[in-house]
Design a protein around this motif. Structure first.
Motif, PDB file in Angstrom:
ATOM      1  N   SER A  70     -10.460  69.490 172.408  1.00  0.00           N
ATOM      2  CA  SER A  70     -10.747  69.703 170.997  1.00  0.00           C
ATOM      3  C   SER A  70     -12.196  70.131 170.798  1.00  0.00           C
ATOM      4  O   SER A  70     -13.109  69.550 171.404  1.00  0.00           O
ATOM      5  CB  SER A  70     -10.504  68.413 170.210  1.00  0.00           C
ATOM      6  N   ASN A 127      -2.965  68.199 162.602  1.00  0.00           N
ATOM      7  CA  ASN A 127      -3.808  67.553 163.616  1.00  0.00           C
ATOM      8  C   ASN A 127      -3.884  68.388 164.883  1.00  0.00           C
ATOM      9  O   ASN A 127      -4.954  68.530 165.485  1.00  0.00           O
ATOM     10  CB  ASN A 127      -3.251  66.159 163.931  1.00  0.00           C
ATOM     11  N   HIS A 131      -7.389  70.124 166.268  1.00  0.00           N
ATOM     12  CA  HIS A 131      -7.980  69.761 167.562  1.00  0.00           C
ATOM     13  C   HIS A 131      -7.762  70.800 168.658  1.00  0.00           C
ATOM     14  O   HIS A 131      -8.010  70.539 169.830  1.00  0.00           O
ATOM     15  CB  HIS A 131      -7.495  68.369 167.979  1.00  0.00           C
TER      16      HIS A 131
END
Lengths: 548, 548
Positions: A70, A127, A131
């Protein structure tokens, strides 16, 4: 099956013709829209995937690989099946006939069901996008979720409209001596073959979905090859597609994942004789390579360009600066649509706050960016993180290109101490320095360029975009005549133009169903998201006729 | 201007969606349709052109060249301006902006006016087509006149439909905190650039018109490069187009003629950086060369293939033989759609006249052709003349390829003593001889091939057409199951199929607005006349948006 999506498909098909505002998937991550606890459940689903092999079973699996990290400083630790190319392609080919024979409507409704299930997992995907790309969460949710889903549905609608524009059967009756000649005809949509989608690092879903769904709806099995740095969002996407296809009675090999760590898998796949469609988003260098070498395939590319802003005058000095500052700051300019070259007459401009010299315009813009990003904790929610070392290297080199108007600074992310966050740099460059501003500097790098006049600015826009391409252009002027001239220059250069953006619409954003992304008419892209040309070559029509 | 064609355009646009029978231009050369004296006046107009420079003034003219000789034995003696390439292209580019700015409707109506005036000169064109291609007069009239004009109108309708499928302007209103965001948007169709149409020797108008009008209606200036042996029909076409364009206030340089005598002009033009669209009909060799080398252009090709007939059984023995005989005899098989490979089970077939052995089928077909062409004077009206020495050479070589079932014979043309006229040869070839029947033998050459079964015939069809392409396939069977299997094989191979043709519809003919010519789905052609894919890549859409 999936007949419940007929209304969505009809509305989408109408929207692409009308091109007003329409969206099927709400962009607000609010619990009032997506339900209480949806955000938390999505985050948990994402976290449950980390540090282990991704649950994907597909034919032709070699070893398990993956090394995503990430930009916010976390190693994802997810591994994916490395494909055995021939087996993957053979499985895709084997899945083709039944999918072809299902026909346009069944395919379209199945594709909408896939997008619908993707939508239900928008938080998990947000998410995963955050990331892998470095986008801040809200942007990752919107651009990586509902906006990407809208672009997917748009491609489905275009494909469906193109496949059904002509009758599937007809009776042909020709008057003739001795009675009419009468034939019954059947017209079958056949796909081109196996399709390949090559994803990018910054918008893994938004840029991959149009090609994925345009190919799939028109009957082509699709192999998705993500950027090595942004696999997870597309792995989730592929598993959802496979799950839906299998439940609908089709072979899940219609959609598969091809992961690599940079061993040239894209080249191998793109030049395979059975791969007949390639969609690519990324560098000009590799896009040009594909166009030159993937001769057996229909190739759609989105590459680099020199996005240009022409500042002539404005009726809203503060609105203009605020709007431009936002466009430069959003995701640290790591968007193929972010402005790079800002052309301002050296003699300055007229505004609602009086005459502003060139230096005042440059300083005003610098101040607006600095103000917007003054508070680190709030700033990181706009800039996100720097996606990869290539961007950092360009950012480091930028001050040497001219006179720095605004320095880039490193921000401390309150939640992710290892995140790499940078604010934009703005550099003043002379109009003679075409080798500097005439190419793309992807990242938080922009140039303010003093020109002899707005006419010269428009000539520069026309020339640089004709030569090097652009995905966006923008103009500020209080003169209708200048706006018309700018439209003409944009039409000549083949670039989409935004005029006088001073409020909540930004040049780097395009709305599915209304705005085209790219035009195909300049060197930045051979494709436009989405127009009839984007879907038409993905299928053919084969007819048969029998005496009635 | 040309508003009177709105109805024709609307009907054509509806016809391409319905795909029933429709035609704008009557195919009968009768005086009751085209008027008393029309045939004579057309012939005189043709004759008045012979033996002198063709009256065409266009920019970039070098010396005057031309050496067309009629397959009926007459030297035409017409010369044409040899183009200075850079000047011709510069003139075309200069003409582009005003044509682009005129918009889709004005362009479409102007194109229909061009076709309308071409229609009025159908007899003159018929003579020009006859004496460049070797087609008999009635065929030259129909295929070179009204049928070609219908294909032109069809391409115009497809282009117009594609350009107007989405709104030209829209208002986008997005709900937002603090009041809606409202933008006015404009969408402009922009052409790809200068287009090139490379004509062929056998159907100079029919095969050139779709590309010419598809490019022109979508805003591209067009350079027409005829085959050196069939210039006159396209010279007349180009002058009509230039006349209409000029009268409508446009630059006639939008359509120009580029004549050569075989010095490689097609290669020079096709790879010129400003040439962005290429349409080609001709040999596989040059088509492949164009696809490989004209990288800057969108390339549509129609090349060679192995058209196949599968004979399984028939409910009309005489109808089948008569229909096939006509297809082999028409224009001496010098059609890209004429059957070549006739697959018949070695064990013979069932018919309404009882079981027929393989040899009876072959002999029956030979007898039907011989009967059809038994009278020289009537035969030449069907066969026309042999277009060029290449066809004669292949015809001479054919008997060595297998066992001759029907010999070719030379016919004496009653009106043209120097005409080169030949009847078809039919050769029996074993199914193992793929290197013989697996490639095209363009001309009056066909093969009857004994197979193990109809299933083997269908496998052969699928395999040879997948590998080498075909523009047509045909099947005869009384079994619905076999017809369904044949349809499946045709869909797999991507070839258009005709079933049980025993009357007045022939496999080598396709009707505009209803039948597709080619599919683009097999190696014989990358294009289909006409489908959405044929027009979509010729233009892009460029948008601008302003706050409302």
């Amino acid at each position: 099956m999936f007949e419940q999506h007929r209304g969505t498909l009809d509305e989408a098909t109408s929207a692409i013709a009308q091109r007003g505002h329409w969206s099927a998937y709400p962009e607000s991550p609010s619990p009032r829209v997506y339900g209480e606890g949806a955000a938390e459940r999505g985050r948990e689903a994402f976290e449950s995937l980390l540090g282990k092999p991704y649950p994907l079973e597909q034919p032709g699996t070699g070893s398990w690989i993956g090394a995503e990290r990430s930009p916010f400083g976390i190693d994802l630790g997810v591994t994916y099946p490395q494909p055995l190319v021939e087996e993957l392609i053979a499985a895709a080919k084997g899945a083709l006939p039944a999918w072809r024979d299902a026909g346009p409507l069944a395919r379209a409704l199945t594709c909408v069901e896939i997008v619908d299930r993707i939508n239900k997992r928008s938080f998990e995907l947000a998410n995963a996008v955050q990331h892998t790309t470095g986008q801040a969460f809200v942007m990752a949710f919107q651009a990586g979720g509902p906006h990407a889903q809208d672009r997917a549905l748009e491609a489905i609608a275009y494909g469906f409209a193109a496949m059904t524009a002509s009758a599937a059967t007809s009776r042909w009756e020709k008057p003739a001596k001795g009675g009419p000649l009468v034939m019954d005809k059947r017209f079958t949509v056949v796909p081109r073959g196996v399709a390949l989608v090559i994803g990018c690092n910054t918008f893994p879903t938004w840029n991959a979905y149009p090609g994925l769904f345009a190919s799939l709806v028109t009957g082509n099995p699709v192999i998705v090859k993500p950027h090595p740095g942004a696999v997870l969002p597309l792995a989730i996407t592929v598993s959802i597609a496979r799950e839906v296809l299998e439940q609908a009675g089709f072979d899940p090999a219609l959609v598969s994942l091809a992961v690599e760590e940079g061993q040239g898998l894209a080249k191998t796949l793109a030049t395979h004789p059975d791969v007949r469609v390639v969609d690519f988003t990324g560098s000009t260098e590799f896009g040009d390579w594909l166009e030159l070498n993937a001769r057996q395939a229909l190739v759609h590319t989105e590459k680099a360009g020199v996005n240009t802003v022409v500042v002539d005058s404005t009726g809203s000095w503060r609105g203009m600066l605020g709007n431009l500052a936002f466009s430069l700051a959003l995701y640290s300019g790591q968007m193929c649509t972010a402005p790079q070259n800002i052309l301002v007459p050296a003699a300055g401009i007229e505004t609602d706050e009086g005459h502003k010299s060139f230096d005042e315009v440059a300083a005003g813009l610098a101040a607006a960016v600095a103000r917007l990003l003054g508070d680190d904790a709030r700033a990181v929610e706009l800039t996100g993180a720097i996606v990869n070392p290539g961007v950092l290297a360009r950012l480091a080199a930028a001050p040497s290109l001219g006179e720095v108007v605004l320095e880039s600074r490193a921000l401390k992310h309150p939640a992710f101490p290892d995140a790499v966050v940078r604010t934009p740099v703005i550099v003043k460059v002379a109009p003679g320095e075409r080798e500097v501003y005439g190419r793309e500097h992807f990242g938080p790098i922009s140039f303010v360029i003093p020109t002899g006049s707005t006419r010269e600015s428009l000539d520069l826009l026309r020339e640089t975009i004709t030569a090097r391409g652009a995905l966006t252009a923008s103009v500020y002027s209080t003169s209708d005549d200048v706006l018309d001239q700018a439209e003409r220059a944009a039409v000549d250069a083949g670039v989409n133009l935004s005029c006088n953006l001073t409020g909540g619409v930004f040049v780097n954003q395009s709305a599915a169903f209304s705005d085209y992304h790219g035009s195909g008419a300049n060197p930045a892209a051979t494709a436009s998201l989405t127009d009839p040309g984007y879907v038409a070559g993905r299928f053919h029509v084969v007819q048969s006729r029998r005496p009635a």
